[in-house]
Design an enzyme around this catalytic site. Sequence first.
Site, PDB file in Angstrom:
ATOM      1  N   HIS A  17       0.775  -1.101  -0.071  1.00 14.87           N
ATOM      2  CA  HIS A  17      -0.192   0.339   0.312  1.00 14.87           C
ATOM      3  C   HIS A  17       0.807   0.893   0.328  1.00 14.87           C
ATOM      4  O   HIS A  17       0.397   2.291  -0.312  1.00 14.87           O
ATOM      5  CB  HIS A  17      -0.566   0.387   1.824  1.00 14.87           C
ATOM      6  CG  HIS A  17      -2.241  -1.032   1.177  1.00 14.87           C
ATOM      7  ND1 HIS A  17      -2.170  -2.136   2.474  1.00 14.87           N
ATOM      8  CD2 HIS A  17      -2.873  -1.452   0.476  1.00 14.87           C
ATOM      9  CE1 HIS A  17      -3.238  -1.943   2.169  1.00 14.87           C
ATOM     10  NE2 HIS A  17      -3.318  -2.137   0.898  1.00 14.87           N
ATOM     11  N   LYS A  41     -16.544  -7.583   4.048  1.00 16.48           N
ATOM     12  CA  LYS A  41     -15.503  -7.647   4.967  1.00 16.48           C
ATOM     13  C   LYS A  41     -15.794  -7.435   6.384  1.00 16.48           C
ATOM     14  O   LYS A  41     -17.108  -6.855   6.530  1.00 16.48           O
ATOM     15  CB  LYS A  41     -14.231  -6.844   5.396  1.00 16.48           C
ATOM     16  CG  LYS A  41     -13.640  -7.319   3.269  1.00 16.48           C
ATOM     17  CD  LYS A  41     -11.951  -6.022   3.713  1.00 16.48           C
ATOM     18  CE  LYS A  41     -11.736  -6.446   2.106  1.00 16.48           C
ATOM     19  NZ  LYS A  41     -10.573  -5.702   1.545  1.00 16.48           N
ATOM     20  N   ARG A  89      -2.033  -6.500  -7.671  1.00 17.23           N
ATOM     21  CA  ARG A  89      -1.244  -7.688  -7.570  1.00 17.23           C
ATOM     22  C   ARG A  89      -1.798  -8.381  -8.675  1.00 17.23           C
ATOM     23  O   ARG A  89      -0.730  -9.156  -9.209  1.00 17.23           O
ATOM     24  CB  ARG A  89      -1.823  -7.840  -6.639  1.00 17.23           C
ATOM     25  CG  ARG A  89      -0.918  -6.485  -5.483  1.00 17.23           C
ATOM     26  CD  ARG A  89      -2.165  -7.513  -4.051  1.00 17.23           C
ATOM     27  NE  ARG A  89      -3.205  -8.229  -3.823  1.00 17.23           N
ATOM     28  CZ  ARG A  89      -3.725  -8.023  -3.044  1.00 17.23           C
ATOM     29  NH1 ARG A  89      -3.437  -8.951  -1.995  1.00 17.23           N
ATOM     30  NH2 ARG A  89      -4.740  -8.334  -2.845  1.00 17.23           N
TER      31      ARG A  89
END
Length: 157
Positions: A17, A41, A89
């Site tokens: 990050h 989440k 990613r």
Amino acid sequence: MTKAICPGSFDPVTCGHLDIFRRAQALFDDVTVLVTGNPDKNTGLFSVQERVELIREVVDPSVKVDYWSGLLVDYTTAHGADALVKGLRSSLDYEYELPMAQMNRHLSGIDTVFLLTNEKLGYVSSSLCKQVASFGGDVSGLLPDPVVAAIKEKFGE
């Protein structure tokens, strides 16, 4: 002046990050890291306030840090943001992020800038770091030092 928002749950913030935040600073005049509420989440290991404080501790002082639990485009509109910045990613991240980016553009016209993660940090995720740390594994070098200390404290090490 160009303004960018780097949104995410950041539970916890990782070195990956931080790399994205630094690179966003090279592209935009004003960068805000925005801790967002994600209904998909769980509540998280760190409280929102802890996440905000940890991020403030490890980012460049010129980077703003804020929290928002509402619709992301409402925040970007209210704060005059020009773009969202997200790190990718893998193709899985792209598949997850693409529809959100398209919806945000549909709702408010804001563009999302995708930055590919540093190849040395491409495997690092907050979730994986929490899992490793929960079993006493070493997450040094994957999380900023103050975050490593905080996560060890959370797991009673």
